[in-house]
Design an enzyme around this catalytic site. Sequence first.
Site, PDB file in Angstrom:
ATOM      1  N   CYS A 137     -11.314   1.416  -3.884  1.00 58.10           N
ATOM      2  CA  CYS A 137     -10.475  -0.515  -4.595  1.00 58.10           C
ATOM      3  C   CYS A 137     -11.558  -1.059  -3.959  1.00 58.10           C
ATOM      4  O   CYS A 137     -11.196  -1.126  -2.615  1.00 58.10           O
ATOM      5  CB  CYS A 137      -9.798  -0.637  -4.307  1.00 58.10           C
ATOM      6  SG  CYS A 137      -9.366  -1.860  -5.326  1.00 58.10           S
ATOM      7  N   CYS A 140     -10.432  -4.684  -2.672  1.00 59.73           N
ATOM      8  CA  CYS A 140      -8.600  -3.990  -1.650  1.00 59.73           C
ATOM      9  C   CYS A 140      -9.687  -4.312  -0.464  1.00 59.73           C
ATOM     10  O   CYS A 140      -9.177  -4.778   0.330  1.00 59.73           O
ATOM     11  CB  CYS A 140      -7.631  -3.426  -2.514  1.00 59.73           C
ATOM     12  SG  CYS A 140      -7.745  -3.024  -4.491  1.00 59.73           S
ATOM     13  N   ASP A 141     -10.462  -3.412  -0.336  1.00 59.09           N
ATOM     14  CA  ASP A 141     -10.189  -2.782   0.706  1.00 59.09           C
ATOM     15  C   ASP A 141     -11.644  -2.864   1.942  1.00 59.09           C
ATOM     16  O   ASP A 141     -12.320  -2.649   2.081  1.00 59.09           O
ATOM     17  CB  ASP A 141     -10.521  -0.910   0.836  1.00 59.09           C
ATOM     18  CG  ASP A 141      -8.633  -0.829   0.430  1.00 59.09           C
ATOM     19  OD1 ASP A 141      -8.644  -1.325   0.920  1.00 59.09           O
ATOM     20  OD2 ASP A 141      -8.456   0.719   0.242  1.00 59.09           O
TER      21      ASP A 141
END
Length: 309
Positions: A137, A140-141
Amino acid sequence: MSEKIHEVVIVGSGPAGYTAAIYAARAQLEPVMYEGSVTAGGALMNTTEVENFPGFTDGIMGPDLMDSMRKQAARFGTNLITDDIVEMDLKGPVKTLKDGSGNVLKSKSVILAMGSAYREIGLENEKRLSGRGVSWCATCDGFFFRDQEIAVVGGGDSAVEEATFLTKFASKVTLIHRRDSLRASKIMADRAKANPKIEFLWNTEVTDVLGETKMEALQLKNTVTGDVTKREFGALFVAIGHIPRSELITTQVALDAEVYVKVEGRSTKTNLEGVFACGDLVDHTYRQAITAAGSGCQAALDAEKFLSH
Ligand code: NAP
């Protein structure tokens, strides 16, 4: 256990689940919807701009789109529960569902909209270094790998979208694909090809993820020459598609060889009376937010018709 027998319980959120909830609520079926404890909103919660959902001239961020759908479902009276269903007994006229908090519900019909999960390459070290440089992701990261060289594996829209998004943070993004051409839509592929921060590594497979406590490099194999090389990267984002999340129902509902739920013709009817399935859980082919929403609508209409008999 509550003695109430609900008309319809929807399992899973995402465009399919929320659309089913909007239609079922407007049909006065008082739907109960289990959104999931960590995955509420589905795959679009991990995406960036959605440019192809009709009605949004300038695009909309995935999480904003899901938030609007959720609010629309709530507005018509959907009982939204942020928990998982952990067990289901879908046979017979009254279906029983147990949630993660131990509550047991009964319902005359169930709409399955559990969506799909990220596909893994299947390497031992991919799992071991997950969260330590290996991610599924970018939204997200991606932030954690500022100014580093990042690898993305895959050749579809997801890989191209992740690679493009990651250029915001990375010094360089290398998109590694096992073939010599992308499967992604032309507009997204052209945008990535025009991005000076993205390099394409064609005909290449990731055969190992290297690093002790965090990912440091990838072992790569050229699928044409067979040459094996090692190349350093700060992170690997895996974007090689999805698998349907049918694990809870494998012994009950008929699935096909690729574990998608089988539905009757163009309907959302499964092999069990009163059980309907929609979205990525049934869709091998289209897998778009708009097609998932469309099939969620069908599922609610199918359930409504079933209940009226
Ligand atoms: P996808 O279209 O199925 O593409 C998966 C890619 O991963 C393919 O290029 C495939 O290679 C590769 N792959 C599969 N297994 C692999 C493995 N074990 N090792 C290495 N490579 C592997 O999946 P997706 O990109 O997630 O897209 C899914 C659907 O969502 C599509 O319909 C897409 O259009 C849609 N989507 C749309 C948007 C958007 O419009 N904004 C964004 C994301 C996704 P091959 O090409 O060799 O098969």
